[in-house]
Design an enzyme around this catalytic site. Sequence first.
Site, short mmCIF file in Angstrom:
data_model
loop_
_atom_site.label_atom_id
_atom_site.label_comp_id
_atom_site.label_asym_id
_atom_site.label_seq_id
_atom_site.Cartn_x
_atom_site.Cartn_y
_atom_site.Cartn_z
CD GLU A 28 -2.71 -1.40 2.45
OE1 GLU A 28 -2.75 -0.46 3.28
OE2 GLU A 28 -3.35 -2.45 2.61
CD GLU B 240 -4.53 -8.00 1.78
OE1 GLU B 240 -5.42 -7.29 2.31
OE2 GLU B 240 -3.32 -7.71 1.87
O1 G3I Z 1 -4.59 -8.68 19.17
C1 G3I Z 1 -4.63 -7.34 19.67
C2 G3I Z 1 -5.26 -7.31 21.05
O2 G3I Z 1 -4.45 -8.06 21.96
C3 G3I Z 1 -5.37 -5.88 21.50
O3 G3I Z 1 -6.06 -5.82 22.72
C4 G3I Z 1 -6.12 -5.06 20.47
C5 G3I Z 1 -6.10 -3.59 20.87
O4 G3I Z 1 -6.44 -2.83 19.74
O5 G3I Z 1 -5.45 -5.14 19.18
C6 G3I Z 1 -5.41 -6.48 18.73
O6 G3I Z 1 -4.74 -6.49 17.48
C7 G3I Z 1 -5.55 -6.04 16.41
C8 G3I Z 1 -5.58 -7.18 15.39
O7 G3I Z 1 -6.15 -6.77 14.15
C9 G3I Z 1 -6.38 -8.32 15.94
O8 G3I Z 1 -7.73 -7.92 16.04
C10 G3I Z 1 -4.88 -4.83 15.83
O9 G3I Z 1 -5.05 -3.75 16.75
C11 G3I Z 1 -5.55 -4.48 14.50
O10 G3I Z 1 -4.84 -3.40 13.90
C12 G3I Z 1 -5.44 -5.68 13.58
O11 G3I Z 1 -6.08 -5.35 12.37
C13 G3I Z 1 -5.56 -6.05 11.22
C14 G3I Z 1 -5.12 -4.97 10.21
O12 G3I Z 1 -4.73 -5.58 8.97
C15 G3I Z 1 -3.91 -4.20 10.73
O13 G3I Z 1 -2.82 -5.08 10.83
C16 G3I Z 1 -6.67 -6.91 10.65
O14 G3I Z 1 -6.97 -7.98 11.54
C17 G3I Z 1 -6.22 -7.46 9.30
O15 G3I Z 1 -7.26 -8.20 8.67
C18 G3I Z 1 -5.84 -6.29 8.38
O16 G3I Z 1 -5.40 -6.84 7.16
C19 G3I Z 1 -5.03 -5.83 6.18
C20 G3I Z 1 -3.81 -6.34 5.43
O17 G3I Z 1 -2.76 -6.62 6.34
C21 G3I Z 1 -3.39 -5.33 4.36
N1 G3I Z 1 -4.50 -5.05 3.46
C22 G3I Z 1 -5.73 -4.59 4.14
C23 G3I Z 1 -6.17 -5.61 5.17
C24 G3I Z 1 -7.46 -5.18 5.83
O18 G3I Z 1 -7.25 -3.98 6.53
#
Ligand code: G3I
Length: 403
Positions: free
Chosen positions: A183, A311
């Site tokens: 991205e 994705e």
């Molecule tokens: O696991 C922690 C938890 O312990 C904590 O309490 C909580 C507090 O915010 O965060 C949790 O982690 C989160 C994780 O998802 C699990 O839910 C992160 O904050 C959150 O940012 C993370 O979001 C992921 C996001 O990427 C950012 O990495 C999504 O699951 C994931 O599906 C999403 O995937 C992205 C691809 O990498 C790139 N393309 C877009 C796609 C969708 O956004």
Amino acid sequence: MFKKITRRNFIWFSLGFVAAVGTTKVTLNYHSKQKILALDNPTKDFTVIGTSSLKERAAAKGLMYGTAIRNHHLWEDSKLAETLVKECQILVPEWALKWYIPNPALRPEPNIFDFSEVDKILAFAQNKGLQLRGHTLVWHESLPPWFQDTVNSNNAQQILEQHINTVVGRYAGKMHSWDVVNEAINEGYLLVREQKNNIPNNLKNNLRKTPWLELLGDNYIDKAFRLTHQADPTATLVYNDYGLDYDTDADEAKRNAVLNLLENLKSKGTPIHALGIQAHLDASETNFNPDKLRSFLRDVASLGLKIMITELDVTDEKLPSDIEMRDRIIAKTYEDYLSTVLSEPAVTTVITWGISDKYSWLSDFKPRPDKAAVRPLPFDANMNRKLGWNAIARAFDNARLRS
Ligand code: G3I
């Protein structure tokens, strides 16, 4: 000249204005709902021939199908693990190979790496004969809490080199591919705004203002690919992005900007092998033009690049509540999109961002207004196949055989 506006006239005028706005909104809402309902075709046939899995149907055409996986689900949900092994040929950790997603984070401290989860996922994949791909080495999201206060223009290159050499080096020879940079191009609507403001449409202006761009300059993408190729010459190296799918000004601008980036990298001899198209689709989007998308894919392929759908999922956020209708519209979205992209021989791999509605990022990031459970993926929350599975299976069955 102007008749004195009495208080009474002002109130009547205001009521009239509110009524007009309200009527307009209701009318627009009605029309957009009609357009979405028109997407539904209750008689569309989603029949699938035979009992082969998605893995088998993809392989029969020289393709690969797989899914993103959240590490702990592999150990906690045996039904999910069983389905993955049956349906998938390739897995990608949704979290575990990002710089920092808690519990456990890959790089909790600048000089500490925790590979425990990734090692377990790799062992699972190898044990089940599945491939594994890495996501992602250079991104502006999921950076560690220590990043902002620690990384500066003097040490950024060293910290990036350390990351790539340590992470890619550890799994050298064992990874199918890496999303090296994720991205890096601006949001499509920002690119359109730049065009309207006559800002020159060039790579420098198209790049998203990320910490990596600020710290390393606009050559950071080339640097990241060269470092990754050096650390694992066997891996397919991918530039991954989203917002490339629809016949909208924003997506068109993004397609052009991504193509410009790929041409720039290829002209410099950057070791890039594929474009990753995330394909986070919207079931309510009516602006889908197969010819325009095919033309973009042809342009990418003409650079000698492969294309991976990395994705894939279909949000039902704006669809009506009726589950059968939602599943039909989502399935048609899958089949229309995949039959279009699979007509391009350079498309080699289709990966959905999750395989079961139970574990979709969309539950948190794009919840439905009616609070109903989202239904974006090929399997429901109980691991039963849905029409979306049929649609993907049909797209593989109707795809041309890859040489
Ligand atoms: O696991 C922690 C938890 O312990 C904590 O309490 C909580 C507090 O915010 O965060 C949790 O982690 C989160 C994780 O998802 C699990 O839910 C992160 O904050 C959150 O940012 C993370 O979001 C992921 C996001 O990427 C950012 O990495 C999504 O699951 C994931 O599906 C999403 O995937 C992205 C691809 O990498 C790139 N393309 C877009 C796609 C969708 O956004």
